[in-house]
Each structure stands twice: as structure tokens, then as C-alpha cells.
Design an enzyme around this catalytic site. Structure first.
Site, short mmCIF file in Angstrom:
data_model
loop_
_atom_site.label_atom_id
_atom_site.label_comp_id
_atom_site.label_asym_id
_atom_site.label_seq_id
_atom_site.Cartn_x
_atom_site.Cartn_y
_atom_site.Cartn_z
N ARG A 12 0.83 -1.22 0.00
CA ARG A 12 0.00 0.00 0.00
C ARG A 12 0.86 1.26 0.00
NH1 ARG A 12 -3.40 -1.23 4.95
NH2 ARG A 12 -4.72 0.53 4.44
N GLN A 30 -9.71 9.48 9.96
CA GLN A 30 -9.42 8.07 10.19
C GLN A 30 -8.37 7.59 9.20
OE1 GLN A 30 -13.41 5.83 10.82
NE2 GLN A 30 -13.98 7.75 9.85
N ASN A 31 -8.02 8.46 8.26
CA ASN A 31 -7.11 8.04 7.18
C ASN A 31 -5.67 8.04 7.64
OD1 ASN A 31 -9.43 7.97 5.76
ND2 ASN A 31 -9.06 9.83 4.59
N ASP A 57 -3.17 8.00 5.23
CA ASP A 57 -2.38 8.29 4.02
C ASP A 57 -1.63 9.62 4.04
OD1 ASP A 57 -4.45 10.18 3.52
OD2 ASP A 57 -5.56 8.78 2.26
N HIS A 101 -6.29 6.91 13.52
CA HIS A 101 -5.82 5.55 13.21
C HIS A 101 -4.36 5.50 12.78
CE1 HIS A 101 -10.31 4.33 12.48
NE2 HIS A 101 -10.01 4.45 13.76
N CYS A 122 8.36 0.80 17.31
CA CYS A 122 8.99 -0.40 17.81
C CYS A 122 7.97 -1.26 18.56
CB CYS A 122 10.14 -0.02 18.73
SG CYS A 122 10.98 -1.46 19.41
N CYS A 133 9.94 -1.14 22.49
CA CYS A 133 10.09 0.11 23.27
C CYS A 133 9.17 1.23 22.77
CB CYS A 133 11.55 0.57 23.27
SG CYS A 133 12.08 1.33 21.72
N CYS A 149 14.41 -1.30 15.00
CA CYS A 149 14.37 -0.14 15.89
C CYS A 149 15.77 0.47 16.06
CB CYS A 149 13.80 -0.54 17.24
SG CYS A 149 13.75 0.84 18.40
N GLY A 182 -17.11 11.09 3.76
CA GLY A 182 -16.47 9.91 3.19
C GLY A 182 -16.14 8.80 4.17
C1 BJW Z 1 -16.97 8.55 -0.65
C2 BJW Z 1 -16.40 8.67 -1.92
C3 BJW Z 1 -16.17 9.99 -2.39
C4 BJW Z 1 -16.59 6.56 -1.48
N1 BJW Z 1 -16.51 11.03 -1.63
N2 BJW Z 1 -17.30 9.58 0.07
C5 BJW Z 1 -18.48 -0.57 19.47
C6 BJW Z 1 -19.32 -1.49 18.88
C7 BJW Z 1 -18.81 -2.56 18.15
C8 BJW Z 1 -17.44 -2.73 17.98
C9 BJW Z 1 -16.62 -1.82 18.56
C10 BJW Z 1 -17.13 -0.76 19.30
N3 BJW Z 1 -16.10 -0.02 19.74
C11 BJW Z 1 -14.95 -0.57 19.27
C12 BJW Z 1 -15.25 -1.68 18.58
C13 BJW Z 1 -14.28 -2.60 17.89
C14 BJW Z 1 -13.75 -2.04 16.58
C15 BJW Z 1 -14.93 -1.68 15.67
O1 BJW Z 1 -15.34 -0.56 15.54
N4 BJW Z 1 -15.46 -2.67 14.98
C16 BJW Z 1 -16.60 -2.49 14.10
C17 BJW Z 1 -16.15 -2.65 12.64
C18 BJW Z 1 -17.67 -3.46 14.49
N5 BJW Z 1 -12.92 -0.89 16.85
C19 BJW Z 1 -11.64 -1.03 17.18
O2 BJW Z 1 -11.10 -2.13 17.27
C20 BJW Z 1 -10.87 0.25 17.45
N6 BJW Z 1 -10.20 0.13 18.70
C21 BJW Z 1 -10.83 0.27 19.85
O3 BJW Z 1 -12.01 0.54 19.92
O4 BJW Z 1 -10.01 0.08 20.96
C22 BJW Z 1 -10.64 -0.18 22.21
C23 BJW Z 1 -10.95 -1.67 22.20
C24 BJW Z 1 -9.92 -2.57 22.19
C25 BJW Z 1 -10.22 -3.94 22.19
C26 BJW Z 1 -11.54 -4.37 22.16
C27 BJW Z 1 -12.57 -3.43 22.16
C28 BJW Z 1 -12.28 -2.05 22.18
C29 BJW Z 1 -9.76 0.42 16.43
C30 BJW Z 1 -10.28 0.62 15.07
C31 BJW Z 1 -9.09 0.70 14.08
C32 BJW Z 1 -9.57 0.71 12.65
N7 BJW Z 1 -8.47 0.48 11.81
C33 BJW Z 1 -8.66 0.51 10.35
C34 BJW Z 1 -7.44 -0.12 9.67
C35 BJW Z 1 -6.21 0.81 9.74
C36 BJW Z 1 -5.00 0.14 9.23
C37 BJW Z 1 -5.09 -0.19 7.74
O5 BJW Z 1 -5.27 0.74 6.95
O6 BJW Z 1 -4.96 -1.35 7.39
O7 BJW Z 1 -8.90 1.83 9.94
S1 BJW Z 1 -10.10 -0.37 9.83
C38 BJW Z 1 -10.50 0.70 8.52
O8 BJW Z 1 -11.83 1.23 8.77
C39 BJW Z 1 -9.51 1.88 8.62
C40 BJW Z 1 -10.45 3.05 8.49
O9 BJW Z 1 -9.87 4.20 9.08
C41 BJW Z 1 -11.71 2.59 9.18
C42 BJW Z 1 -12.94 3.36 8.78
O10 BJW Z 1 -13.24 3.15 7.43
P1 BJW Z 1 -13.81 4.34 6.57
O11 BJW Z 1 -12.82 5.43 6.52
O12 BJW Z 1 -15.17 4.68 7.04
O13 BJW Z 1 -13.82 3.68 5.10
P2 BJW Z 1 -14.91 2.73 4.42
O14 BJW Z 1 -14.23 2.03 3.31
O15 BJW Z 1 -15.61 1.89 5.43
O16 BJW Z 1 -16.00 3.73 3.85
C43 BJW Z 1 -15.72 4.63 2.80
C44 BJW Z 1 -16.91 5.55 2.63
O17 BJW Z 1 -16.58 6.53 1.66
C45 BJW Z 1 -18.17 4.83 2.13
O18 BJW Z 1 -19.29 5.25 2.92
C46 BJW Z 1 -18.33 5.33 0.69
O19 BJW Z 1 -19.69 5.46 0.28
C47 BJW Z 1 -17.68 6.69 0.78
N8 BJW Z 1 -17.13 7.23 -0.48
N9 BJW Z 1 -16.20 7.44 -2.48
C48 BJW Z 1 -17.10 10.81 -0.45
N10 BJW Z 1 -15.62 10.21 -3.65
ZN ZN Z 2 12.82 -0.28 20.24
#
Ligand code: BJW
Ligand code: ZN
Length: 240
Positions: free
Chosen positions: A71, A102-103, A105, A120, A128, A131, A147, A187
Site C-alpha cells: 500500500r 481516520q485516514n 495516508d 488511526h 517499535c 520500546c 528499531c 467519506g
Molecule cells: C466517498 C467517496 C467519495 C466513497 N466522496 N465519500 C463498538 C461497537 C462494536 C465494535 C466496537 C465498538 N467499539 C470498538 C469496537 C471494535 C472495533 C470496531 O469498531 N469494529 C466495528 C467494525 C464493528 N474498533 C476497534 O477495534 C478500534 N479500537 C478500539 O475501539 O479500541 C478499544 C478496544 C480494544 C479492544 C476491544 C474493544 C475495544 C480500532 C479501530 C481501528 C480501525 N483500523 C482501520 C485499519 C487501519 C489500518 C489499515 O489501513 O490497514 O482503519 S479499519 C479501517 O476502517 C480503517 C479506516 O480508518 C476505518 C474506517 O473506514 P472508513 O474510513 O469509514 O472507510 P470505508 O471504506 O468503510 O467507507 C468509505 C466511505 O466513503 C463509504 O461510505 C463510501 O460510500 C464513501 N465514499 N467514495 C465521499 N468520492
Molecule cells: Zn525499540
């Protein structure tokens, strides 16, 4: 694709504005969204929420790096689009402007946005596994292999599923949301928490909430206004 008179008035008069962005804001720059095409992002047969998970760091760190290096490769040449540029112009327009993304990039910063709250993390940084020392890419765009402080393995400095957000980032964003007058949700599919809770906090505190997205999301219902369209086409209409 229409901005109401009410929203234009609020935009002209607001002092405190918060913007939450997701992958859709970078889609027009060529960055694939996560859940486009029916939640189908897959890497070598693994769903992205499997490869982008805390568990995978433990199980197969080289595979995680392979996925992130791939990526990083295609993200290296991408440029901010009209949406990033318009959002960057907003920071000097309002007395208090907060950009929460949330991006990972870095395109908001490339467009000139300052003080971006990255919930994110950032794909151009590593940390690391032992550490936690942070490592930015070197000036030639390469990432260090181990590291520089303790020699242990590095991992991407991004927040994977099941991991905590960077200390204080969500709390700061939530505090700003609780006192903004106008909140844009741009978005994002609004599925990932705690980020998706930010517009709910703003709405609960009386802000006018506007979503910009070509599709409806679970957050659409709590929004005062939904502008159905692409961010790069809708947002420049504000300054025009
Ligand atoms: C356009 C367009 C154009 C297209 N113009 N728009 C409560 C309930 C249930 C679960 C949980 C909860 N609280 C926490 C959780 C667990 C989990 C979670 O949320 N899970 C759900 C999926 C069910 N959350 C976590 O684990 C978070 N941590 C946390 O809460 O810690 C405490 C904890 C720990 C342990 C247990 C429990 C709690 C961390 C979340 C980290 C997310 N990471 C990612 C990956 C990053 C690394 C990587 O890139 O690989 O982040 S996941 C991925 O999704 C990425 C994004 O930032 C994130 C959001 O996605 P986003 O940006 O919304 O993108 P899309 O693709 O979903 O949507 C795109 C949109 O754009 C669409 O609507 C299109 O229509 C639109 N669009 N073209 C405008 N031109
Ligand atoms: Zn280190």
C-alpha cells in the site's frame, strides 16, 4: 447535489467547526476505500480486517509488512484532491477548526492542513514493537528495518482492529465535538468505533451535522443534512 440555504448560513456564521473524514475523501485521489464493492478488500485471500488486526501482528508480522509495503508503494505517488484542498482552506476561515481523520495516508497534511488529529495513525511512520520508539521514513522515503533505539522489530504505526487509539487523540476529538457548532462527516461508512461516535457527540451537544457521501450510512439518520455526492465535487461548492 445541493447545499441548503440553512447550511450555507450556518457555514457563513459558524465559529467552531469540526470535520471527520474517512477513506472516501481520498477515493478521488486513487486510494481504494476499505468497504467499497461490498466489503470486499482482500489481500492474498485474507480479508482486510484479518490482515489489519492486532492478532496478525503477533502471528505474522512479515505478512503485515508485506501488505503495508504494497500500500505504501501505490500511495507514494498519489496527490491530494479537491476535497483535501477545500478542507485545508477551511482551517483559516473559522475561529476554531478541528480536522479529525481516520485516514492513514497523510493526504490532508500534503494539502496543507495543520494539526490533523489522526485517529488511526499514519502509514508513513513505524514504531517499535518493544520500546514503542517512533520512526519516520528517511528523506529518501525508505523505512528503517529495525528499531534504531533497541534493535527490535518495527510495526506500522497504525491502529489495527482490537487496538487502542493513540493516547488522548479520541478524547481531544470528542471534546472538540462536544463544543462545535457545525460538524461535517465526509467519506466514512460510519461503522468503525470509536471514530463513528464523534458525529453522535456533536449532534448530542446541539451541533448541526452534515454528511457528504455518495451513499447513505448508519450515521445518515442522525445528520441534519445529507449531501449525496463525491467529496471532491461537493466541498468546493462551499467556497464558490
Ligand atoms: C466517498 C467517496 C467519495 C466513497 N466522496 N465519500 C463498538 C461497537 C462494536 C465494535 C466496537 C465498538 N467499539 C470498538 C469496537 C471494535 C472495533 C470496531 O469498531 N469494529 C466495528 C467494525 C464493528 N474498533 C476497534 O477495534 C478500534 N479500537 C478500539 O475501539 O479500541 C478499544 C478496544 C480494544 C479492544 C476491544 C474493544 C475495544 C480500532 C479501530 C481501528 C480501525 N483500523 C482501520 C485499519 C487501519 C489500518 C489499515 O489501513 O490497514 O482503519 S479499519 C479501517 O476502517 C480503517 C479506516 O480508518 C476505518 C474506517 O473506514 P472508513 O474510513 O469509514 O472507510 P470505508 O471504506 O468503510 O467507507 C468509505 C466511505 O466513503 C463509504 O461510505 C463510501 O460510500 C464513501 N465514499 N467514495 C465521499 N468520492
Ligand atoms: Zn525499540
Amino acid at each position: 447535489m445541493h447545499i441548503s440555504t440553512e447550511l450555507r448560513k450556518r457555514w457563513a456564521e459558524a465559529n467552531r467547526v469540526l470535520v471527520l473524514t474517512g477513506a472516501g475523501v481520498s477515493a478521488e485521489s486513487g486510494v481504494p476505500t476499505f468497504r467499497g464493492g461490498g466489503n470486499t478488500t482482500v489481500w492474498k485471500g485474507m480479508r482486510f480486517d484479518v490482515i489489519s488486526s492486532a492478532e496478525m501482528i503477533e502471528r505474522d508480522l512479515p505478512a503485515v509488512w508485506e501488505w503495508f509495503d504494497y500500500r505504501r508503494g501505490f500511495m507514494a505517488d498519489i496527490k491530494p484532491n479537491a476535497a483535501h484542498e477545500e478542507i485545508a482552506r477551511w482551517q483559516d476561515r473559522f475561529a476554531e477548526f478541528t480536522l479529525v481523520t481516520q485516514n492513514i495516508d497523510g493526504l490532508h497534511q500534503k494539502a496543507g492542513s495543520r494539526d490533523v488529529i489522526e485517529l488511526h495513525g499514519n502509514i508513513w511512520r513505524a514504531r517499535c514493537t518493544v520500546c514503542r520508539f517512533f520512526h519516520n521514513d528517511s528523506s529518501d522515503g525508505k523505512r528503517p528495518c529495525a528499531c534504531l533505539e533497541c534493535g527490535n522489530h518495527l510495526r506500522p504505526d497504525v491502529v489495527l482492529f482490537g487496538e487502542m487509539l493513540p493516547a488522548g487523540a479520541f478524547e481531544f476529538a470528542a471534546e472538540r465535538a462536544s463544543r462545535c457548532e457545525l460538524c461535517f462527516v465526509i467519506g466514512t461508512s460510519g461503522l468503525v468505533y470509536p471514530a463513528a461516535g464523534i458525529p453522535e457527540i456533536a449532534r448530542g451537544a446541539g451541533a448541526y451535522v452534515c454528511e457528504v457521501n455518495p451513499e447513505l450510512t448508519p450515521l445518515s439518520d442522525i445528520c441534519d443534512e445529507v449531501i449525496t455526492g463525491k467529496a471532491g465535487e461537493v466541498l468546493p461548492l462551499f467556497s464558490r
